[in-house]
Write a protein that holds these residues in place. Structure first.
Motif, PDB file in Angstrom:
ATOM      1  N   TYR B  97       0.873  -1.163   0.000  1.00 10.77           N
ATOM      2  CA  TYR B  97       0.000   0.000   0.000  1.00 10.77           C
ATOM      3  C   TYR B  97       0.906   1.207   0.000  1.00 10.77           C
ATOM      4  O   TYR B  97       1.906   1.221   0.686  1.00 10.77           O
ATOM      5  CB  TYR B  97      -0.864  -0.044   1.256  1.00 10.77           C
ATOM      6  CG  TYR B  97      -1.908   1.024   1.324  1.00 10.77           C
ATOM      7  CD1 TYR B  97      -1.660   2.217   1.978  1.00 10.77           C
ATOM      8  CD2 TYR B  97      -3.141   0.840   0.716  1.00 10.77           C
ATOM      9  CE1 TYR B  97      -2.619   3.204   2.036  1.00 10.77           C
ATOM     10  CE2 TYR B  97      -4.104   1.814   0.775  1.00 10.77           C
ATOM     11  CZ  TYR B  97      -3.842   2.997   1.434  1.00 10.77           C
ATOM     12  OH  TYR B  97      -4.791   3.969   1.490  1.00 10.77           O
ATOM     13  N   PRO B  98       0.729   2.290  -0.703  1.00 10.98           N
ATOM     14  CA  PRO B  98      -0.489   2.650  -1.414  1.00 10.98           C
ATOM     15  C   PRO B  98      -0.593   2.071  -2.810  1.00 10.98           C
ATOM     16  O   PRO B  98       0.357   1.556  -3.361  1.00 10.98           O
ATOM     17  CB  PRO B  98      -0.366   4.182  -1.495  1.00 10.98           C
ATOM     18  CG  PRO B  98       1.090   4.425  -1.572  1.00 10.98           C
ATOM     19  CD  PRO B  98       1.694   3.395  -0.674  1.00 10.98           C
ATOM     20  N   LEU B  99      -1.792   2.180  -3.357  1.00 15.47           N
ATOM     21  CA  LEU B  99      -2.107   1.546  -4.618  1.00 15.47           C
ATOM     22  C   LEU B  99      -1.572   2.305  -5.816  1.00 15.47           C
ATOM     23  O   LEU B  99      -1.754   1.872  -6.933  1.00 15.47           O
ATOM     24  CB  LEU B  99      -3.611   1.353  -4.744  1.00 15.47           C
ATOM     25  CG  LEU B  99      -4.127   0.239  -3.835  1.00 15.47           C
ATOM     26  CD1 LEU B  99      -5.629   0.338  -3.660  1.00 15.47           C
ATOM     27  CD2 LEU B  99      -3.748  -1.112  -4.402  1.00 15.47           C
ATOM     28  N   ALA B 100      -0.904   3.393  -5.589  1.00 15.45           N
ATOM     29  CA  ALA B 100      -0.263   4.078  -6.698  1.00 15.45           C
ATOM     30  C   ALA B 100       0.884   3.237  -7.252  1.00 15.45           C
ATOM     31  O   ALA B 100       1.304   3.429  -8.380  1.00 15.45           O
ATOM     32  CB  ALA B 100       0.263   5.432  -6.242  1.00 15.45           C
ATOM     33  N   LYS B 101       1.373   2.326  -6.461  1.00 16.45           N
ATOM     34  CA  LYS B 101       2.535   1.557  -6.884  1.00 16.45           C
ATOM     35  C   LYS B 101       2.215   0.094  -7.136  1.00 16.45           C
ATOM     36  O   LYS B 101       3.075  -0.670  -7.527  1.00 16.45           O
ATOM     37  CB  LYS B 101       3.618   1.631  -5.798  1.00 16.45           C
ATOM     38  CG  LYS B 101       4.017   3.043  -5.423  1.00 16.45           C
ATOM     39  CD  LYS B 101       4.758   3.717  -6.532  1.00 16.45           C
ATOM     40  CE  LYS B 101       5.249   5.088  -6.100  1.00 16.45           C
ATOM     41  NZ  LYS B 101       5.871   5.811  -7.228  1.00 16.45           N
ATOM     42  N   ASN B 102       0.990  -0.312  -6.854  1.00 22.23           N
ATOM     43  CA  ASN B 102       0.685  -1.737  -6.903  1.00 22.23           C
ATOM     44  C   ASN B 102      -0.687  -1.982  -7.513  1.00 22.23           C
ATOM     45  O   ASN B 102      -1.596  -1.204  -7.329  1.00 22.23           O
ATOM     46  CB  ASN B 102       0.664  -2.310  -5.479  1.00 22.23           C
ATOM     47  CG  ASN B 102       1.990  -2.179  -4.799  1.00 22.23           C
ATOM     48  OD1 ASN B 102       2.840  -3.036  -4.909  1.00 22.23           O
ATOM     49  ND2 ASN B 102       2.177  -1.076  -4.081  1.00 22.23           N
ATOM     50  N   ILE B 103      -0.803  -3.084  -8.220  1.00 20.01           N
ATOM     51  CA  ILE B 103      -2.122  -3.465  -8.706  1.00 20.01           C
ATOM     52  C   ILE B 103      -2.781  -4.392  -7.704  1.00 20.01           C
ATOM     53  O   ILE B 103      -2.113  -4.982  -6.842  1.00 20.01           O
ATOM     54  CB  ILE B 103      -2.053  -4.141 -10.088  1.00 20.01           C
ATOM     55  CG1 ILE B 103      -1.291  -5.464 -10.008  1.00 20.01           C
ATOM     56  CG2 ILE B 103      -1.430  -3.211 -11.103  1.00 20.01           C
ATOM     57  CD1 ILE B 103      -1.387  -6.251 -11.304  1.00 20.01           C
ATOM     58  N   GLN B 104      -4.093  -4.485  -7.802  1.00 19.86           N
ATOM     59  CA  GLN B 104      -4.860  -5.344  -6.916  1.00 19.86           C
ATOM     60  C   GLN B 104      -5.238  -6.647  -7.617  1.00 19.86           C
ATOM     61  O   GLN B 104      -5.476  -6.667  -8.824  1.00 19.86           O
ATOM     62  CB  GLN B 104      -6.138  -4.635  -6.474  1.00 19.86           C
ATOM     63  CG  GLN B 104      -5.905  -3.540  -5.464  1.00 19.86           C
ATOM     64  CD  GLN B 104      -7.208  -2.948  -4.974  1.00 19.86           C
ATOM     65  OE1 GLN B 104      -8.037  -2.539  -5.767  1.00 19.86           O
ATOM     66  NE2 GLN B 104      -7.372  -2.877  -3.675  1.00 19.86           N
TER      67      GLN B 104
END
Lengths: 109, 115
Positions: B97-104
């Motif tokens: 987290y945060p989702l700016a760097k990761n996909i879900q």
């Protein structure tokens, strides 16, 4: 007004057509995501982008940060592309995802 | 590789009943999320867990509780179900987290009807 707007809401096209789905947002973002939700309900991430353009197979995603706009293109569309395509943005202040309502795409053979 | 597994897939409850939706991921992800999806609306975040041992409210937390049991598991509990909680529930996870760097990565969803 929703912070993430997608157009069109629904799109029906013939197999082989070039498809464009649009996403406009009104907040500052760190990243924009495109996801695909199949009729069975499963959700799959397609792209995450913060600038420029990304391509994966027949799918192309572009983003224009200045205009706060992104497009998802599908070349040589196929009935198996029929799904709901969802745009979501990661806000640059709280990092939560803000979701669009989705575009339902039907490709007819 | 199972990814994100949700159980059950379908559930019908009567108003006032309680139930727990289970979610487990096998990708060693730190962050997990619970969403609800209603017709014509985008996904709405109920609760999230940025890392093991922490949970935070999302956009629509009222009527729900969560437990991050361990790094793999994140459950959602409805203490007293209401018809307004009829929805499709999705669990998701991301490496960080945060989702700016990761996909879900998403589970298959739980279709819940409250009568």
């Amino acid at each position: 007004k929703n912070e993430v707007e997608q157009s069109p809401q629904n799109l029906t096209a013939q197999e082989g057509e070039f498809i464009t789905i649009n996403c406009s947002y009104s907040v500052g973002i760190s990243a924009l995501h495109w996801l695909q939700q199949h009729p069975g309900g499963g959700i799959v991430s397609l792209f995450m982008l913060s600038s420029g353009k990304k391509k994966h197979g027949r799918l192309i995603a572009t983003i224009n940060i200045q205009e706060k706009h992104s497009s998802l293109h599908i070349t040589a569309s196929h009935p198996r592309d029929s799904a709901v395509y969802i745009c979501a943005v990661t806000g640059d202040s709280n990092y939560q995802l803000i979701w669009g309502a989705g575009t339902k795409l039907i490709i007819k053979p | 590789n199972a990814g994100v597994t949700q159980t059950p897939k379908f559930q019908v409850l009567k108003t006032g009943q309680s139930m727990t939706l289970q979610c487990a991921q096998d990708m060693n992800h730190n962050s997990m999320y619970w969403y609800r999806q209603d017709p014509g609306m985008g996904l709405r975040l109920i609760y999230y867990s940025a890392s093991e041992g922490t949970t935070d409210k999302g956009e629509v937390p009222n009527g729900y509780n969560v437990s991050r049991l361990n790094k793999r598991e994140f459950s959602l509990r409805l203490e007293s179900a209401a018809p307004s909680q009829t929805s499709v529930y999705f669990c998701a996870s991301s490496a960080l987290y945060p989702l700016a760097k990761n996909i879900q990565y998403f589970g298959a969803g739980t279709r819940l009807s409250v009568l």
